[in-house]
Design a protein around this motif. Structure first.
Motif, PDB file in Angstrom:
ATOM      1  N   VAL A  26      33.942  36.250  52.903  1.00 59.90           N
ATOM      2  CA  VAL A  26      33.268  37.520  52.595  1.00 59.90           C
ATOM      3  C   VAL A  26      31.753  37.348  52.750  1.00 59.90           C
ATOM      4  N   VAL A  52      34.596  47.399  55.076  1.00 58.62           N
ATOM      5  CA  VAL A  52      35.198  48.663  54.651  1.00 58.62           C
ATOM      6  C   VAL A  52      34.203  49.806  54.822  1.00 58.62           C
ATOM      7  N   LYS A  86      38.156  47.423  42.638  1.00 63.92           N
ATOM      8  CA  LYS A  86      39.393  47.834  43.301  1.00 63.92           C
ATOM      9  C   LYS A  86      39.909  46.748  44.251  1.00 63.92           C
ATOM     10  N   LYS A 132      33.095  43.005  41.998  1.00 60.59           N
ATOM     11  CA  LYS A 132      34.465  43.145  42.490  1.00 60.59           C
ATOM     12  C   LYS A 132      34.972  44.473  41.952  1.00 60.59           C
ATOM     13  N   THR A 191      36.846  43.585  52.277  1.00 59.40           N
ATOM     14  CA  THR A 191      38.132  43.172  51.710  1.00 59.40           C
ATOM     15  C   THR A 191      38.047  41.684  51.385  1.00 59.40           C
ATOM     16  N   PRO A 192      39.004  41.146  50.612  1.00 53.88           N
ATOM     17  CA  PRO A 192      39.008  39.705  50.333  1.00 53.88           C
ATOM     18  C   PRO A 192      39.097  38.847  51.603  1.00 53.88           C
ATOM     19  N   ASN A 213      38.276  44.704  46.085  1.00 51.71           N
ATOM     20  CA  ASN A 213      37.358  44.370  47.168  1.00 51.71           C
ATOM     21  C   ASN A 213      36.062  43.798  46.611  1.00 51.71           C
ATOM     22  N   TYR A 214      35.233  43.279  47.499  1.00 50.68           N
ATOM     23  CA  TYR A 214      33.952  42.700  47.119  1.00 50.68           C
ATOM     24  C   TYR A 214      32.824  43.600  47.597  1.00 50.68           C
ATOM     25  N   GLU A 215      31.884  43.879  46.688  1.00 52.08           N
ATOM     26  CA  GLU A 215      30.760  44.754  46.999  1.00 52.08           C
ATOM     27  C   GLU A 215      29.468  43.967  46.892  1.00 52.08           C
TER      28      GLU A 215
END
Length: 141
Positions: free
Chosen positions: A31, A77, A51, A49, A71-72, A53-55
């Motif tokens: 990521v 996205v 939902k 983190k 995504t992981p 996913n990583y932000e």
């Protein structure tokens, strides 16, 4: 004590998920590599983190002028770039005034997803409202 327990159960039952702050070491290398590959200018990145996913957030005074979700597995996205509220399509503010009495737009963003589709996000108390590129309401996030 009963109120706290009931509120906790209600939160679990509704499936509400609050973003979880992460340390960089807790973010998968794939990521972080994807972020640096796509946005090499990203500096002083904070991670959450949400939902599953990583932000990644960086830039500006608040450190959140750019918010990118991966995504992981490291797949892009979307990115949300902070914009002045005045740059939202003109029909968004009247829509919010009519549908969300007394709500004020706190922040605004221009969203671009992996397919290149552009949307707008208006943050009000209680959530984010998502609009298409013409300012038509899509959903509450």
């Amino acid at each position: 004590m009963k109120k706290i327990l009931i509120m906790g159960i209600a939160l679990i039952a509704t499936g509400s998920v609050v973003a979880q702050d992460l340390k960089s070491k807790d973010v998968p290398q794939v990521v972080k590599t994807a972020l640096m590959s796509k946005y090499p200018e990203a500096a002083k990145v904070s991670w959450e983190k949400e939902k599953g996913n990583y932000e990644a957030n960086w830039g500006g005074k608040s450190g959140e002028d750019n918010s990118v979700v991966f995504t992981p597995a490291g797949a892009f996205v979307e990115i949300v770039k902070a914009i002045p509220i005045s740059e939202l399509p003109k029909n968004i503010a009247p829509y919010i005034a009519a549908k969300y009495k007394g709500a004020k737009i706190k922040e605004a963003g221009k969203v671009t997803d992996a397919a290149g589709k552009t949307m707008f996000e208006a943050e009000i108390k209680g959530g984010d409202l998502i609009f298409d590129e013409k300012g038509n309401f899509i959903k509450k996030d």
